[in-house]
Motif scaffolding. Structure first.
Motif, mmCIF file in Angstrom:
data_model
loop_
_atom_site.group_PDB
_atom_site.id
_atom_site.type_symbol
_atom_site.label_atom_id
_atom_site.label_comp_id
_atom_site.label_asym_id
_atom_site.label_seq_id
_atom_site.Cartn_x
_atom_site.Cartn_y
_atom_site.Cartn_z
ATOM 1 N N GLY A 285 27.676 21.731 70.823
ATOM 2 C CA GLY A 285 28.593 20.818 71.490
ATOM 3 C C GLY A 285 28.598 19.413 70.922
ATOM 4 N N VAL A 286 27.846 19.155 69.843
ATOM 5 C CA VAL A 286 27.798 17.827 69.232
ATOM 6 C C VAL A 286 29.155 17.481 68.616
ATOM 7 C CG1 VAL A 286 26.807 16.531 67.294
ATOM 8 C CG2 VAL A 286 25.325 17.877 68.787
ATOM 9 N N VAL A 287 29.551 16.211 68.732
ATOM 10 C CA VAL A 287 30.763 15.704 68.083
ATOM 11 C C VAL A 287 30.352 15.046 66.770
ATOM 12 C CG1 VAL A 287 32.690 14.092 68.272
ATOM 13 C CG2 VAL A 287 31.899 15.331 70.289
ATOM 14 N N LEU A 288 31.066 15.342 65.685
ATOM 15 C CA LEU A 288 30.777 14.717 64.396
ATOM 16 C C LEU A 288 31.059 13.221 64.503
ATOM 17 C CD1 LEU A 288 29.952 15.364 61.440
ATOM 18 C CD2 LEU A 288 32.396 15.488 60.910
ATOM 19 N N ARG A 289 30.003 12.408 64.356
ATOM 20 C CA ARG A 289 30.107 10.968 64.561
ATOM 21 C C ARG A 289 30.757 10.273 63.372
ATOM 22 N NH1 ARG A 289 29.748 11.079 69.892
ATOM 23 N NH2 ARG A 289 27.811 12.039 70.610
ATOM 24 N N GLY A 290 31.131 9.006 63.600
ATOM 25 C CA GLY A 290 31.852 8.244 62.593
ATOM 26 C C GLY A 290 31.132 8.133 61.264
ATOM 27 N N SER A 291 29.824 7.841 61.283
ATOM 28 C CA SER A 291 29.094 7.684 60.034
ATOM 29 C C SER A 291 29.041 8.984 59.249
ATOM 30 C CB SER A 291 27.670 7.192 60.311
ATOM 31 O OG SER A 291 26.964 8.111 61.141
ATOM 32 N N ARG A 292 28.885 10.103 59.954
ATOM 33 C CA ARG A 292 28.866 11.403 59.281
ATOM 34 C C ARG A 292 30.255 11.768 58.757
ATOM 35 N NH1 ARG A 292 24.167 14.199 60.926
ATOM 36 N NH2 ARG A 292 22.540 12.609 60.669
ATOM 37 N N ARG A 293 31.284 11.373 59.470
ATOM 38 C CA ARG A 293 32.646 11.614 58.978
ATOM 39 C C ARG A 293 32.865 10.873 57.662
ATOM 40 N NH1 ARG A 293 37.198 13.085 62.445
ATOM 41 N NH2 ARG A 293 36.354 14.299 64.166
ATOM 42 N N SER A 294 32.356 9.649 57.611
ATOM 43 C CA SER A 294 32.493 8.876 56.372
ATOM 44 C C SER A 294 31.739 9.541 55.235
ATOM 45 C CB SER A 294 31.967 7.449 56.581
ATOM 46 O OG SER A 294 32.733 6.768 57.550
ATOM 47 N N GLU A 295 30.509 9.990 55.501
ATOM 48 C CA GLU A 295 29.732 10.689 54.479
ATOM 49 C C GLU A 295 30.446 11.947 54.002
ATOM 50 O OE1 GLU A 295 25.437 11.252 54.997
ATOM 51 O OE2 GLU A 295 25.630 10.045 56.824
ATOM 52 N N LEU A 296 31.013 12.673 54.949
ATOM 53 C CA LEU A 296 31.709 13.916 54.608
ATOM 54 C C LEU A 296 32.956 13.613 53.768
ATOM 55 C CD1 LEU A 296 31.333 16.962 55.268
ATOM 56 C CD2 LEU A 296 32.965 16.637 57.124
ATOM 57 N N THR A 297 33.651 12.547 54.123
ATOM 58 C CA THR A 297 34.828 12.144 53.353
ATOM 59 C C THR A 297 34.442 11.805 51.915
ATOM 60 O OG1 THR A 297 35.937 11.314 55.340
ATOM 61 C CG2 THR A 297 36.727 10.478 53.220
ATOM 62 N N HIS A 298 33.329 11.094 51.746
ATOM 63 C CA HIS A 298 32.865 10.752 50.404
ATOM 64 C C HIS A 298 32.501 12.007 49.623
ATOM 65 C CE1 HIS A 298 31.711 6.506 51.988
ATOM 66 N NE2 HIS A 298 32.951 6.534 51.527
ATOM 67 N N TRP A 299 31.809 12.941 50.277
ATOM 68 C CA TRP A 299 31.445 14.195 49.601
ATOM 69 C C TRP A 299 32.692 14.944 49.132
ATOM 70 C CZ3 TRP A 299 32.757 19.119 51.565
ATOM 71 C CH2 TRP A 299 32.238 20.204 50.836
ATOM 72 N N ALA A 300 33.679 15.044 50.005
ATOM 73 C CA ALA A 300 34.904 15.767 49.657
ATOM 74 C C ALA A 300 35.663 15.061 48.539
ATOM 75 C CB ALA A 300 35.789 15.912 50.889
ATOM 76 N N SER A 301 35.747 13.725 48.608
ATOM 77 C CA SER A 301 36.504 12.979 47.606
ATOM 78 C C SER A 301 35.816 13.004 46.246
ATOM 79 C CB SER A 301 36.686 11.527 48.060
ATOM 80 O OG SER A 301 37.369 11.465 49.292
ATOM 81 N N GLU A 302 34.492 12.871 46.249
ATOM 82 C CA GLU A 302 33.746 12.804 44.996
ATOM 83 C C GLU A 302 33.666 14.150 44.290
ATOM 84 O OE1 GLU A 302 29.995 11.350 46.217
ATOM 85 O OE2 GLU A 302 30.734 9.336 46.723
ATOM 86 N N SER A 303 33.434 15.207 45.072
ATOM 87 C CA SER A 303 33.171 16.515 44.469
ATOM 88 C C SER A 303 34.354 17.471 44.527
ATOM 89 C CB SER A 303 31.978 17.164 45.176
ATOM 90 O OG SER A 303 32.306 17.465 46.538
ATOM 91 N N GLY A 304 35.416 17.061 45.232
ATOM 92 C CA GLY A 304 36.509 17.998 45.463
ATOM 93 C C GLY A 304 36.136 19.078 46.457
ATOM 94 N N GLY A 305 35.114 18.799 47.262
ATOM 95 C CA GLY A 305 34.637 19.774 48.240
ATOM 96 C C GLY A 305 35.688 20.126 49.275
ATOM 97 N N LEU A 306 35.613 21.364 49.762
ATOM 98 C CA LEU A 306 36.591 21.882 50.713
ATOM 99 C C LEU A 306 35.948 22.082 52.079
ATOM 100 C CD1 LEU A 306 38.146 24.542 48.336
ATOM 101 C CD2 LEU A 306 39.232 22.395 49.059
#
Length: 501
Positions: A285-306
């Motif tokens: 039931g955890v909500v993905l928090r803002g800081s983790r969203r930013s980290e995830l965005t960086h991972w996706a943008s840098e690596s082309g992650g899906l």
């Protein structure tokens, strides 16, 4: 029951006090409404009140019993909220559901098929656990992911279906667009814009047979593109993991903490894709928090992650504000999956997926060769439901309905499982409880199933060892069953503790 022509039954109004053998003098002075509701529940359970019966008007039954009309009205309201009755205005109050027979009125619980409760709950994660789950039946079923199908708006759906059929051209009954009907794709685009902050053109929407088909199609497309692994939250959905593995994809685990998925662990796996439930993580039931969203965005943008984003119950929230979907900020990296299985009924088999531009054509091809597209008629009815406001009204009704059941479960846990910690109760259709005690949650689940209460052990949804816990769905169970089921779990744990197991 009244009959027109002998032997030909006709739906009729039951005669309240006489038909149900109600003796109002047995009711406690301060609880007549609950007493009446319980008497009707018993009549439903032992089939004295069959499905489709029309109950007496509140004024009529109140007169027969010699009580105020408010007593009857409150009893009917409680039963309607539990999914047993449906008030239909001038057409009266109709029986639309029934509780399972009471323990005193039914034989001892048995399992359908060979597996015992212990074999069901201790099966290896690599085994097809869902096949085992399907063989297990219980009077009280707390399996997560089960919506209250008794709350399906039958009358409203039927009205819209008639309107659709009245206006349907003959050409609409032929082979259609494998993406889905244009009407539904437009309605979905509008729905996710209003409710999930996603701006999408109807041409981006692909109608599928629920999230299960989304995973199968996306898994196939990713595999064809050379991707061999899709990371998955740990704990995370056992069903999603099995679907991805069925596509011959590895599913390395990535830990979830109070902030959401651990992006540093995701990076360490080297996986090119991840399956996420960011709005209401399953099962914690955890909500993905803002800081983790930013980290995830960086991972996706840098690596082309899906990212495969399963928005499985994001609309069902009670004590917190909504969070936007990841797709709203990462359109080029996110496969977004939604459905109406939790809003209406899984049996409709209607969902949708939005693919990153790179994969849109490949996903459409996979859908075309899978089944040529979903059935058109239910799509057109759902489109009407979405655009007319009927689905919004259903969602508001369900939020009130589910909040009451959620509150009942939380209260019962506090009373009967004082050592449990509750997680994820602010939204969704389930909550998770964890314990500090050193016991196997599969043993608890097996013992509960033997007592006719079915739960998911938390370990089913984990790839690595974790503290014991249970995942408890509350949407499909009336409050009385919730209280009884949780009390049974408390008794099971006390007996296990006393015996040292």
């Amino acid at each position: 029951m009244n009959r027109s022509n002998e032997g030909t039954p006709r739906r009729s109004i039951v005669s309240g006090a006489d038909f149900l053998h109600l003796a109002i003098e047995e009711a406690p002075s301060g609880g007549k409404s609950e007493w009446l509701a319980q008497q009707i529940r018993l009549a439903l359970a032992d089939r004295r009140l069959p499905m489709g019966s029309r109950l007496p008007a509140t004024r009529v039954l109140a007169g027969e019993l010699g009580v105020s009309r408010g007593v009857v009205t409150e009893a009917y309201q409680r039963l309607a909220e539990d999914g047993y009755l449906d008030g239909r205005g001038r057409n009266g109050t109709i029986v639309v559901g029934a509780p399972a027979a009471t323990a005193a009125a039914k034989p001892p619980p048995t399992l359908v098929g060979p597996p015992s409760p212990r074999s069901v709950f201790t099966a290896a994660p690599e085994a097809d656990v869902f096949d085992l789950i399907r063989t297990a039946r219980a009077r009280i079923d707390f399996s997560p992911g089960l919506p209250d199908v008794a709350a399906f708006p039958r009358a409203a759906w039927l009205r819209e279906e008639r309107r659709v059929l009245d206006r349907l051209a003959a050409s609409d009954l032929g082979y259609g667009d494998p993406r889905g009907t244009l009407a539904l794709r437009v309605a979905v685009a509008n729905w996710i814009a209003r409710n999930r902050g996603i701006r999408a053109d109807p041409g981006e929407v692909l109608v599928v047979a629920g999230t299960a088909q989304t995973l199968t199609l996306v898994g196939q497309v990713l595999r064809d593109d050379g991707i061999s692994a899709v990371a998955i939250e740990d704990p995370g959905s056992l069903g999603a993991r099995q679907h991805l593995r069925n596509c011959r994809l590895d599913t390395p685990p990535v830990a979830v903490d109070s902030e959401g998925v651990r992006v540093d662990e995701l990076r360490a796996t080297g996986a090119a894709a991840i399956f996420l439930t960011p709005a209401h993580q399953f099962p914690t039931g955890v909500v993905l928090r803002g800081s983790r969203r930013s980290e995830l965005t960086h991972w996706a943008s840098e690596s082309g992650g899906l990212i495969i984003e399963d928005d499985y119950d994001a609309e069902h929230r009670y004590d917190r504000t909504p969070v936007p979907a990841l797709r709203s900020v990462l359109a080029n990296n996110v496969f977004y999956a939604g459905s109406v299985s939790k809003l209406l009924a899984p049996a409709l088999r209607i969902g949708w997926v939005l693919a990153p531009p790179k994969y849109r054509d490949a996903l459409l091809d996979a859908k075309r060769f899978a089944d040529l597209g979903n059935a058109a008629l239910p799509q057109l009815v759902l489109a009407r439901f979405m655009e007319s406001g009927a689905l919004e009204r259903q969602l508001r009704h369900l939020r009130r309905h589910h909040r009451r059941r959620r509150d009942t479960m939380v209260k019962a846990i506090a009373a009967h499982l004082p050592g449990a910690t509750v997680h994820g109760a602010a939204a969704g259709l389930h909550l998770t409880i964890t314990f500090e005690a050193g016991f196997a949650d599969t043993d608890v689940a097996a013992a509960a199933l033997a007592r006719d209460v079915k739960v998911h052990p938390l370990s089913w949804h984990c790839q690595r060892p974790r503290q014991p816990g249970l995942v408890l769905g509350y949407a499909a169970s009336p409050p009385t069953d919730i209280s009884e089921g949780v009390a049974t779990l408390g008794d099971v744990l006390r007996r296990m503790s006393a015996s040292g197991t």
